[in-house]
Design a protein around this motif. Structure first.
Motif, PDB file in Angstrom:
ATOM      1  N   HIS A 167       1.117   1.554   3.497  1.00 25.32           N
ATOM      2  CA  HIS A 167      -0.569   1.534   2.382  1.00 25.32           C
ATOM      3  C   HIS A 167      -1.628   2.289   3.540  1.00 25.32           C
ATOM      4  O   HIS A 167      -2.266   2.746   3.496  1.00 25.32           O
ATOM      5  CB  HIS A 167      -0.792   0.308   2.519  1.00 25.32           C
ATOM      6  CG  HIS A 167      -1.769  -0.428   1.605  1.00 25.32           C
ATOM      7  ND1 HIS A 167      -2.884  -1.102   1.652  1.00 25.32           N
ATOM      8  CD2 HIS A 167      -1.861   0.068   0.084  1.00 25.32           C
ATOM      9  CE1 HIS A 167      -3.810  -1.111   1.622  1.00 25.32           C
ATOM     10  NE2 HIS A 167      -3.685  -0.819   0.093  1.00 25.32           N
ATOM     11  N   MET A 168      -1.440   1.453   4.778  1.00 28.45           N
ATOM     12  CA  MET A 168      -2.510   1.439   5.813  1.00 28.45           C
ATOM     13  C   MET A 168      -2.993   3.001   6.148  1.00 28.45           C
ATOM     14  O   MET A 168      -4.124   3.189   6.290  1.00 28.45           O
ATOM     15  CB  MET A 168      -2.380   0.999   7.082  1.00 28.45           C
ATOM     16  CG  MET A 168      -1.241   1.572   8.073  1.00 28.45           C
ATOM     17  SD  MET A 168      -0.759   0.566   9.744  1.00 28.45           S
ATOM     18  CE  MET A 168      -2.163   1.320  10.861  1.00 28.45           C
ATOM     19  N   GLU A 172     -10.603   3.534   4.372  1.00 31.83           N
ATOM     20  CA  GLU A 172     -11.366   2.890   4.245  1.00 31.83           C
ATOM     21  C   GLU A 172     -11.337   2.680   2.679  1.00 31.83           C
ATOM     22  O   GLU A 172     -11.021   3.164   1.840  1.00 31.83           O
ATOM     23  CB  GLU A 172     -12.959   2.226   4.814  1.00 31.83           C
ATOM     24  CG  GLU A 172     -12.721   2.619   5.908  1.00 31.83           C
ATOM     25  CD  GLU A 172     -12.579   1.135   6.851  1.00 31.83           C
ATOM     26  OE1 GLU A 172     -12.639   0.295   6.534  1.00 31.83           O
ATOM     27  OE2 GLU A 172     -11.986   1.554   8.244  1.00 31.83           O
ATOM     28  N   ALA A 173     -11.164   1.087   2.239  1.00 28.84           N
ATOM     29  CA  ALA A 173     -11.454   0.327   0.707  1.00 28.84           C
ATOM     30  C   ALA A 173     -12.747   1.599   0.481  1.00 28.84           C
ATOM     31  O   ALA A 173     -12.793   2.473  -1.159  1.00 28.84           O
ATOM     32  CB  ALA A 173     -11.863  -1.299   0.721  1.00 28.84           C
ATOM     33  N   SER A 204       0.035   7.888  -3.303  1.00 19.94           N
ATOM     34  CA  SER A 204      -0.382   7.693  -1.590  1.00 19.94           C
ATOM     35  C   SER A 204      -0.491   8.995  -1.407  1.00 19.94           C
ATOM     36  O   SER A 204      -0.184  10.045  -0.731  1.00 19.94           O
ATOM     37  CB  SER A 204       0.905   7.162  -0.866  1.00 19.94           C
ATOM     38  OG  SER A 204       0.549   7.347   0.773  1.00 19.94           O
ATOM     39  N   ALA A 263     -11.784   5.252  -0.285  1.00 18.94           N
ATOM     40  CA  ALA A 263     -10.274   5.151  -1.398  1.00 18.94           C
ATOM     41  C   ALA A 263     -11.179   5.213  -2.831  1.00 18.94           C
ATOM     42  O   ALA A 263     -11.303   5.932  -3.599  1.00 18.94           O
ATOM     43  CB  ALA A 263     -10.057   4.201  -1.284  1.00 18.94           C
ATOM     44  N   GLN A 306      -6.980   1.979  -1.410  1.00 14.19           N
ATOM     45  CA  GLN A 306      -7.171   1.226  -0.396  1.00 14.19           C
ATOM     46  C   GLN A 306      -7.789   0.022  -0.775  1.00 14.19           C
ATOM     47  O   GLN A 306      -7.531  -0.606   0.073  1.00 14.19           O
ATOM     48  CB  GLN A 306      -8.289   1.829   1.009  1.00 14.19           C
ATOM     49  CG  GLN A 306      -7.324   2.539   2.825  1.00 14.19           C
ATOM     50  CD  GLN A 306      -6.155   1.961   2.339  1.00 14.19           C
ATOM     51  OE1 GLN A 306      -6.774   1.407   3.104  1.00 14.19           O
ATOM     52  NE2 GLN A 306      -5.088   2.738   2.665  1.00 14.19           N
ATOM     53  N   GLU A 341      -1.466  -4.559  -0.656  1.00 13.31           N
ATOM     54  CA  GLU A 341      -0.782  -3.519  -0.089  1.00 13.31           C
ATOM     55  C   GLU A 341       0.380  -4.176  -1.487  1.00 13.31           C
ATOM     56  O   GLU A 341       1.697  -3.187  -1.704  1.00 13.31           O
ATOM     57  CB  GLU A 341      -0.231  -4.219   1.288  1.00 13.31           C
ATOM     58  CG  GLU A 341       0.754  -4.079   1.599  1.00 13.31           C
ATOM     59  CD  GLU A 341       1.264  -2.926   3.185  1.00 13.31           C
ATOM     60  OE1 GLU A 341       2.293  -2.808   3.091  1.00 13.31           O
ATOM     61  OE2 GLU A 341       0.570  -3.691   3.531  1.00 13.31           O
TER      62      GLU A 341
END
Length: 178
Positions: free
Chosen positions: A26-27, A143-144, A99, A147, A33, A37
């Motif tokens: 996930h990272m 970063e969120a 992903s 994303a 993001q 997770e």
């Protein structure tokens, strides 16, 4: 391209190509993001993305690709239609990919300009979308916010591609670069 592998090792090929048990890190995923997770790794999310991709491919087939001027593949199919179908199908896979990692951008970034110019968006919107995708991909570590920017940009482009073909049966006339 898969034929030699399918002939010699069909089960191994399908197990490797469609490994639904695979876990993604996930990272390092550029997209999603903004999700926790545990949701990102969940089977429900994975299945939802696959179903979303299949449904979207069906919608494009029914309302966009089959309404093109030369809907059946023949010697008369023009290059723009062929490229359009191939690149939109690939892009749909990108949009619904669970992903995306940095190396993925290399094999689809060339198609983004072509796809944007297949929409009816104003040139300013096309450039803003292109810039937003570039900014999202160039954020390291993901970063969120980046994303979200990537997802919104992708969905905007996907909507533009769909609505172009959905609104008119004649959108392909005159779009051959004459």
């Amino acid at each position: 391209l898969a034929l030699p592998f399918l002939i010699q090792y069909p089960l191994e090929y399908f197990k490797g190509a469609f490994n639904f048990g695979r876990k993604f890190i996930h990272m390092w995923s550029v997209n999603f993001q903004f999700l926790p997770e545990n949701i990102f790794q969940s089977k429900i999310f994975s299945i939802g993305l696959i179903l979303g991709q299949l449904f979207t491919l069906y919608l494009f087939y029914k309302y966009v690709w089959s309404r093109m001027e030369n809907a059946t593949v023949s010697l008369n199919t023009n290059a723009n239609e062929t490229v359009y179908v191939m690149l939109t199908a690939n892009f749909i896979g990108i949009v619904f990919c669970r992903s995306l990692h940095y190396q993925f951008y290399v094999w689809y970034h060339f198609s983004i300009v072509y796809l944007l110019w297949q929409t009816k968006y104003a040139t300013t919107i096309k450039f803003i979308t292109l810039l937003a995708i570039e900014i999202a991909w160039n954020q390291h570590h993901p970063e969120a916010w980046s994303a979200v920017v990537l997802l919104v940009s992708h969905l905007s482009l996907l909507f533009g591609l769909f609505s172009k073909g959905f609104k008119s049966d004649n959108v392909w006339k005159g779009s051959r670069g004459d």
